[in-house]
Design an enzyme around this catalytic site. Structure first.
Site, PDB file in Angstrom:
ATOM      1  N   ASP A   2      13.252   2.571  25.779  1.00 48.52           N
ATOM      2  CA  ASP A   2      12.980   3.016  24.399  1.00 48.52           C
ATOM      3  C   ASP A   2      14.389   2.385  23.599  1.00 48.52           C
ATOM      4  O   ASP A   2      15.284   2.362  24.028  1.00 48.52           O
ATOM      5  CB  ASP A   2      13.118   4.547  24.586  1.00 48.52           C
ATOM      6  CG  ASP A   2      12.500   5.164  23.034  1.00 48.52           C
ATOM      7  OD1 ASP A   2      11.733   4.338  22.267  1.00 48.52           O
ATOM      8  OD2 ASP A   2      12.592   6.327  22.904  1.00 48.52           O
ATOM      9  N   ASN A  50       1.055   4.282  21.987  1.00 51.76           N
ATOM     10  CA  ASN A  50       1.812   3.386  21.178  1.00 51.76           C
ATOM     11  C   ASN A  50       0.512   2.476  20.207  1.00 51.76           C
ATOM     12  O   ASN A  50       0.941   1.775  19.498  1.00 51.76           O
ATOM     13  CB  ASN A  50       2.263   2.131  22.187  1.00 51.76           C
ATOM     14  CG  ASN A  50       3.703   2.792  22.747  1.00 51.76           C
ATOM     15  OD1 ASN A  50       4.091   2.275  23.698  1.00 51.76           O
ATOM     16  ND2 ASN A  50       4.199   3.687  21.867  1.00 51.76           N
TER      17      ASN A  50
END
Length: 229
Positions: A2, A50
């Protein structure tokens, strides 16, 4: 993995630039993990959530994935790394899916580290798929519902045949699992760091592993029991 987009924004660059630099971190961590004897490395590359990102960013991520698979195939084979995919491949672009399947096939005989790429992956959808498959087998008489166990559930997950992870690392400053390996990570040691993924390299990876080795893993036992075992 991330923090790519935020890393780029902090430098007043497009988010995709952060993802491109993040690929260098992927390369370094994979090589380091293989060098130090990690048996299985799983990278959360693209989640089911996503797809909600801007179309341009999603398209760029798919392009980076295809480019990575093509450029790293020889390295994976030379280092005896076996590639596997966790997640549903049905939503991946056709060209990306083709390159992915070829890389998986080309490395299937490798006997070194297993590299799991979690693509279009979500822990809840994985569990839902496992429940549906077991329900189908029960309905067909292939599986006895009374015999369903933790082991049989594990056998119906994408990670079937693999041990549960020992260590789960999340970069970028967030402190949550974000739908990643929910069943498998029940007893994983969690390691959170503020470091954005593009800056997470060999030394940071080794620091995380060092921290892991300092922890006492009791699995319900007392500390005394663990020391006496």
């Amino acid at each position: 993995m991330d923090g790519n987009g935020r890393w780029a924004e902090e430098r007043h660059r497009p988010r995709l630039f952060g993802h491109k630099v993040g690929v260098d971190s992927v390369r370094e961590i994979v090589e380091t993990a293989s060098e130090i004897g990690v048996e299985i490395l799983t990278l959360y590359a693209f989640s089911t959530e996503n797809w909600n990102r801007p179309t341009r960013e999603v398209s760029g991520l798919m392009g980076l994935l295809k480019s990575y698979l093509r450029s790293e195939l020889r390295t994976m084979m030379r280092n005896n790394i076996r590639l596997r995919c966790l997640g549903g491949q049905d939503r991946l672009p056709a060209d990306v899916g083709a390159v992915l399947r070829q890389a998986v096939a080309d490395t299937c005989s490798c006997q070194g580290m297993i590299l799991n790429l979690a693509l279009n992956y979500g822990g809840r959808s994985e569990l839902l798929g496992a429940v549906r498959e077991m329900a189908r087998k029960c309905q067909e008489g292939v599986l006895d519902w009374g015999a369903i166990s933790e082991a049989s559930i594990s056998d119906h997950l994408f990670t079937a045949g693999q041990p549960d992870p020992d260590l789960l690392i999340r970069t970028g400053g967030e402190h949550r699992l974000s739908n990643f390996l929910l069943w498998q990570s029940s007893y994983a040691e969690l390691y959170f760091t503020e470091i954005r993924w593009p800056d997470f390299r060999k030394q940071q990876f080794l620091d995380a592993i060092h921290t892991f080795h300092l922890r006492q893993r009791r699995f319900g036992r007392t500390g005394v029991q663990v020391k006496e075992a």
